[in-house]
Write a protein that holds these residues in place. Structure first.
Motif, short mmCIF file in Angstrom:
data_model
loop_
_atom_site.label_atom_id
_atom_site.label_comp_id
_atom_site.label_asym_id
_atom_site.label_seq_id
_atom_site.Cartn_x
_atom_site.Cartn_y
_atom_site.Cartn_z
N ALA A 166 -42.60 20.38 -48.02
CA ALA A 166 -42.23 19.51 -49.32
C ALA A 166 -41.74 18.28 -48.87
CB ALA A 166 -41.45 20.29 -50.19
N HIS A 187 -40.49 15.97 -52.16
CA HIS A 187 -39.79 16.93 -52.77
C HIS A 187 -39.29 16.90 -54.28
CE1 HIS A 187 -37.29 14.19 -50.48
NE2 HIS A 187 -36.39 14.32 -51.71
N ASP A 188 -39.74 15.27 -54.63
CA ASP A 188 -39.69 15.05 -56.04
C ASP A 188 -40.80 15.22 -56.93
OD1 ASP A 188 -37.03 14.30 -56.38
OD2 ASP A 188 -37.09 12.44 -55.52
N ALA A 189 -42.00 15.61 -56.31
CA ALA A 189 -43.38 15.59 -56.80
C ALA A 189 -43.46 16.59 -57.98
CB ALA A 189 -44.43 16.23 -55.79
N PRO A 190 -43.99 16.10 -59.14
CA PRO A 190 -43.75 17.11 -60.24
C PRO A 190 -44.26 18.70 -59.91
CG PRO A 190 -45.55 15.30 -60.54
CD PRO A 190 -44.77 15.03 -59.39
N TYR A 233 -43.95 20.17 -57.45
CA TYR A 233 -42.80 21.10 -56.72
C TYR A 233 -41.92 21.64 -57.38
CZ TYR A 233 -45.68 20.03 -52.35
OH TYR A 233 -46.40 19.96 -51.42
N GLY A 234 -41.77 21.32 -58.67
CA GLY A 234 -40.70 21.90 -59.63
C GLY A 234 -40.63 21.40 -60.94
N ARG A 235 -39.67 22.13 -61.53
CA ARG A 235 -39.52 21.50 -63.12
C ARG A 235 -37.84 20.89 -63.14
NH1 ARG A 235 -41.57 26.96 -63.06
NH2 ARG A 235 -39.31 27.31 -62.52
N GLY A 236 -38.02 19.70 -63.51
CA GLY A 236 -36.70 19.29 -63.68
C GLY A 236 -35.89 18.97 -62.48
N LEU A 253 -34.62 21.28 -60.67
CA LEU A 253 -34.71 22.65 -59.71
C LEU A 253 -36.19 22.51 -59.20
CD1 LEU A 253 -33.41 25.48 -61.90
CD2 LEU A 253 -32.34 23.90 -60.11
N MET A 254 -36.28 23.12 -58.13
CA MET A 254 -37.53 23.10 -57.20
C MET A 254 -38.18 24.55 -57.53
SD MET A 254 -36.30 21.60 -53.59
CE MET A 254 -37.85 20.75 -53.14
N ARG A 295 -39.83 27.29 -55.78
CA ARG A 295 -40.13 27.77 -54.44
C ARG A 295 -41.50 28.28 -54.29
NH1 ARG A 295 -35.00 28.67 -51.66
NH2 ARG A 295 -35.77 30.69 -50.90
N LEU A 310 -26.99 27.31 -56.85
CA LEU A 310 -28.20 26.72 -57.44
C LEU A 310 -28.44 25.14 -56.95
CD1 LEU A 310 -28.22 27.78 -61.11
CD2 LEU A 310 -30.26 27.82 -59.39
N ARG A 341 -31.46 25.41 -54.68
CA ARG A 341 -32.56 25.55 -55.65
C ARG A 341 -32.93 24.28 -56.30
NH1 ARG A 341 -33.20 29.38 -53.29
NH2 ARG A 341 -33.86 31.79 -54.00
N SER A 342 -32.10 23.22 -56.03
CA SER A 342 -32.43 21.97 -56.56
C SER A 342 -32.98 20.97 -55.62
CB SER A 342 -31.01 21.24 -57.52
OG SER A 342 -30.26 20.91 -56.35
N ARG A 343 -33.54 20.01 -56.22
CA ARG A 343 -34.17 18.74 -55.63
C ARG A 343 -32.83 18.18 -54.68
NH1 ARG A 343 -39.75 18.08 -57.66
NH2 ARG A 343 -39.74 18.69 -59.70
N PHE A 352 -31.76 19.84 -51.70
CA PHE A 352 -32.76 19.76 -50.92
C PHE A 352 -32.39 18.44 -50.07
CE2 PHE A 352 -36.84 18.53 -48.89
CZ PHE A 352 -37.37 19.87 -48.41
N GLU A 353 -31.92 17.25 -51.00
CA GLU A 353 -31.96 15.96 -50.43
C GLU A 353 -30.52 16.21 -49.57
OE1 GLU A 353 -32.32 12.74 -53.08
OE2 GLU A 353 -34.47 12.80 -53.39
#
Lengths: 536, 364
Positions: free
Chosen positions: A378, A382-385, A387-390, A392-393, A395, B218, B222-224, B227-228
């Protein structure tokens, strides 16, 4: 195969071998790096050791140089058993090592580097003048010319390597181990190195050459030993083998050394670069007016010795020009101008423009080594739609995607949860290649796709790159491996000192001509031949 | 290379470090002619032997959870935020200003508003070092530690010259309105029909701290954004390649870190003192560094380590009260725990790793 094992034929002679290893084993944790290795290197020969990455070549040489203690086995130097506990013991036994990454003090002079660790007393002056004398003699004997008073950081890579060789010879090495010595050299520099090695052999020195380049093995060695998965699978006389056979021994199966591809069918221009210039933070102009075009369905290869602006070009196209640099010129992708500075010039924006990028250094840029494989799949997207909602990712979604990519690209071991660090170089690269290629980019930037990658994986990665081209995508390939450039590219541009020295078609040029261009000589435009040996 | 099992990494290593620290503390206590067993039982009795002791232990732990989380978040971005002390002090100022200037009718309203004030002031105090680091490359360790001194001096000035009520001799703000009084855990226990932790300062902030642990988990895993932050913390060149903006991540991570440190003020300033006093933080910002280190930069670890340091704080106080062991020695004991669990972590980890490898080889 039994006939090729070292005891067959004339390999065994009466004189004691320069080095003989008997039953060497070494394990790191659960990994058996060397298993029951036997090796016999005859005095006065050049002996090649070849094997894929992770085959155990470097471990074996580190044992020989006293960096690791073997778990079992015996080392004989000149016929006498020797326990090598540290590098000092190895040096006293006449073993010298030239590492892939030089171990030189950059701001010391050549002379200071040579005596470092071999000073005769508390005062430096006598050692320095003695070294000066020895150096003069060595330079005469072996064509090893280096200015003893030059500071190392001002030397070219080829000259720095000579300093490493001189260091070993100054310590009276009889046996010289060179670990991947040509990785950083131009073809001409490599040729010169081989002449030096031949001179050393003529003087009775023994040379062990570790490499993964079959061409070099064939060109210069007398005997060659092949390692695979920690074992020595064969030792053969070079004259009695072929590259195909060696490749098969290394990988354990038949390998296609040449890329199979149909002629390109170029379409619309995808990448257009006009007068691209870049001045770095220290005021040095790194790119001096680059003009390039790549069409859809075409691979443009950029050949050149590393450090001639290829990295800067990739970074600019990838959206992250060096900090403090000034970039001018024009770059269009599918007709849209790319921002070359400011906040709109970033790698995330480039990905949104459908530009993929396999970076030159997977360990520093392409992967987060401590992240698991699925997280690395990812990485960058990792920002791709999907790969997650809003914020949060997701997994599970990423893992599903990663599992598919790992399976399709035959990443081994096929484990999503293993940290990138724990994959071999080839499998790490496959993760990066899978991530970038499967996004189906319009333009794919590739830097050194197969550096430190084993032959089996090279074949696989090359095939995927050609497939992407056949799907009508534009590919910019930067590589220091001329063979790779020659076999993959539809067109070749040679970069030297921030300029494009010329463009050639792979069918209508030779490595010799490209080598000259890489050294900054355009044979077509300058009829008088230049004395290259002085250059290198 | 193969690693040792996770439980050994997360639990066994800090436990052994702790035992070593205790052993050396025992030697020091022996050396001044006191009994280590008496000292240990006094500490355990005083901190964990009664609901009164627990009340204080949890109160201190609440402070350390906030400052530990603050250090942890910054750490994941590879930023060493030493400035928790100053950020928590500024958080206190934020709480005091909000509670003294806004007419808040009930604690349920006062708490979120005070939290915003605390987090904003703490974050603002972290913003300048973050900006200097991101834009100018000024090392964040140096700048945050300097900002601790600036915060202390600034607060001193504000309390003495601006916030001190007319006629008061005490360098402290006025008391906060009664309506903003936070429920103590003892009050809540009484409401549920039993007596627990009477006269102890632990209050509803403890639950806020626990929720903060969950939210930080979280955020980081768990968050983008997490991750960054983690990617940037592991490798800046890789972050650039991936389109992660280093300036943005540095600033955001430090804002969150400073905000968490500032949030500590709802416990010590709003929940306990109910006015802003001098040196309200009492070193909790620095303890947060040890808590994050010992907690292996994971919220669960931070929570457990905060409990341990809460125990040491409360138990140490009891030790000074009931034995002739001088107060300074408690600082020595705490320092030894920090030394062993933080700085000398590898001293325990390396041999342990080797031992596990040897065992595995034998098993294989």
């Amino acid at each position: 195969m039994a006939a090729m094992v070292q005891n067959g034929g004339r390999l065994e002679t009466a004189a004691p071998a320069a080095i003989e290893l008997r039953g060497i084993s070494k394990a790191f944790g659960s990994v058996q790096a060397n298993r029951d290795i036997d090796l016999r290197v005859e005095r006065g020969t050049i002996h090649g050791i070849i094997g894929e990455n992770g085959a155990g070549k470097s471990t074996l040489m580190s044992i020989l140089y006293g960096f690791y203690k073997p778990d079992a086995g015996q080392i004989l130097v000149g016929g006498r058993p020797l326990t090598i506990t540290d590098s000092q013991t190895a040096i006293r036994a006449g073993i010298g090592m030239v590492f892939q990454h030089f171990k030189l003090v950059q701001n010391f002079t050549v002379l200071e580097n040579i005596i470092l660790g071999a000073e005769d007393g508390r005062l430096l002056r006598p050692s320095l003048s003695k070294a000066r004398g020895v150096l003069r003699q060595l330079a005469k004997d072996y064509e090893l010319n280096v200015d003893p008073d030059e500071v190392v950081e001002n030397l070219s890579v080829g000259h720095q390597q000579r300093v490493e060789i001189l260091k070993a010879l100054y310590r009276q090495a009889d046996i010289l181990i060179l670990d991947e010595p040509t990785g950083v050299l131009t073809p001409a520099e490599a040729d010169h190195l081989f002449r030096i090695l031949e001179g050393l052999r003529a003087e009775g020195k023994t040379i062990i050459l570790i490499t993964h380049k079959l061409r070099e093995i064939m060109e210069i060695t007398d005997t060659v030993s092949v390692m695979r998965r920690g074992e020595m699978v064969a030792s053969v006389r070079t004259a009695e083998t072929s590259p195909e056979q060696l490749a098969e021994l290394m990988v354990g199966r038949k390998v296609l050394l040449n890329v199979q591809k149909a002629p390109a069918a170029p379409g619309q221009p995808v990448l257009e670069i006009r007068n691209l210039r870049m001045v770095d933070a220290t005021g040095v102009e790194r790119l001096r007016g680059i003009d390039l075009d790549i069409r859809a369905g075409e691979i443009l290869g950029i050949a050149g010795v590393s450090g001639n602006g290829q990295t800067q070009l990739l970074e600019i196209l990838g959206g992250y020009p060096e900090k403090g640099s000034t970039v001018t010129g024009e770059v269009r992708v599918n007709g849209t101008p790319l921002p070359l500075s400011g906040s709109a010039c970033n790698a995330a924006e480039r990905r949104r423009q459908n530009i993929g990028h396999i970076p030159e250094d997977r360990q520093v840029e392409g992967l987060i080594m401590d992240f698991a494989a699925w997280e690395n799949v990812a990485f960058g997207y990792h920002d791709a739609p999907e790969y997650g909602r809003g914020a949060l990712m997701d997994r599970d979604a990423i893992r599903r995607d990663a599992e598919g990519k790992i399976q399709r690209f035959d990443v081994r071991p096929p484990s999503c949860d293993l940290a990138a660090r724990n994959f071999s170089g080839g499998n790490q690269q496959k993760i990066v290649v899978a991530r970038e290629i499967e996004r189906n980019p319009d333009l794919l930037l590739i830097g050194q796709p197969t550096r430190g990658v084993d032959i089996g994986a090279i074949e696989f990665i090359h095939k995927r790159i050609v497939e992407l081209r056949d799907a009508g995508k534009a590919i910019l390939l930067v590589s220091v491996e001329l063979d790779e450039i020659m076999s993959l590219s539809d067109r070749i541009a040679v970069m030297f000192d921030g300029r494009i020295m010329g463009e050639r078609l792979p069918g209508a040029t030779t490595t010799g001509e490209l080598g000259l261009l890489m050294a900054g000589v355009d044979a077509a435009s300058t009829p008088q031949t230049q004395d290259l040996s002085r250059e290198v | 290379m193969t690693r040792m099992p996770k439980w050994a990494d997360v639990i066994l290593t800090p436990l052994i470090s702790l035992v070593l620290a205790m052993a050396i503390s025992a030697l020091v206590i022996l050396a001044i002619g006191e009994s280590p067993t008496v000292a240990l039982t006094t500490m355990i009795d005083g901190a964990l032997g009664s609901s009164y002791g627990w009340g204080f232990t949890l109160y201190y732990a609440t402070n350390f959870i906030f400052t530990g989380l603050a250090v942890m978040v910054a750490y994941h971005a590879s930023l060493f935020n030493i400035g928790g002390e100053g950020q928590a002090a500024m958080g206190g100022l934020g709480v005091a200003l909000v509670l003294l200037s806004l007419p808040l009718p009930h604690w349920a309203l006062a708490l979120p508003v005070a939290m915003i004030g605390a987090a904003l002031f703490g974050a603002a105090w972290a913003l300048i070092p973050a900006w200097l680091q991101a834009k100018r490359g000024s090392h964040i360790v140096i700048t945050t530690i300097m900002f601790n001194f600036i915060a202390a001096a600034a607060l001193n000035y504000v309390l003495v010259n601006l916030m001190r009520p007319v006629g008061s001799m005490d360098p402290a703000s006025a008391r906060f309105p009664d309506a903003t009084h936070l429920p103590k855990l003892s009050d809540m226990a009484l409401a549920l029909g039993f007596e627990w932790g009477k006269n102890t300062p632990v209050n509803i902030s403890f639950f806020v701290a626990v929720i903060a642990c969950v939210l930080v988990w979280l955020l980081i895993w768990r968050s983008r954004l997490g991750f960054e932050i983690r990617a940037f913390g592991k490798s800046e060149p890789a972050a650039l390649y991936a389109g992660i903006n280093p300036v943005r991540i540095t600033v955001i991570a430090m804002l969150i870190s400073g905000g968490l440190a500032g949030l500590m003020a709802i416990n010590n300033v709003m929940g306990e003192a109910e006015r802003l006093v001098l040196n309200a933080v009492e070193g909790a910002g620095f303890i947060g560094i040890a808590v994050a280190l010992m907690g292996r930069n994971h919220p669960v670890g931070v929570f457990l380590a905060a409990l341990l340091f809460g125990f040491l704080y409360q138990g140490g106080g009891e030790l000074a009260l009931w034995t002739s062991i001088p107060r300074e020695l408690i600082v020595v004991i705490q320092a030894l725990v920090i030394l062993f669990t933080g700085a000398l972590d590898n001293m325990v980890r390396m041999p342990l790793e080797r031992m596990f490898l040897a065992m595995r080889k034998k098993g294989a």
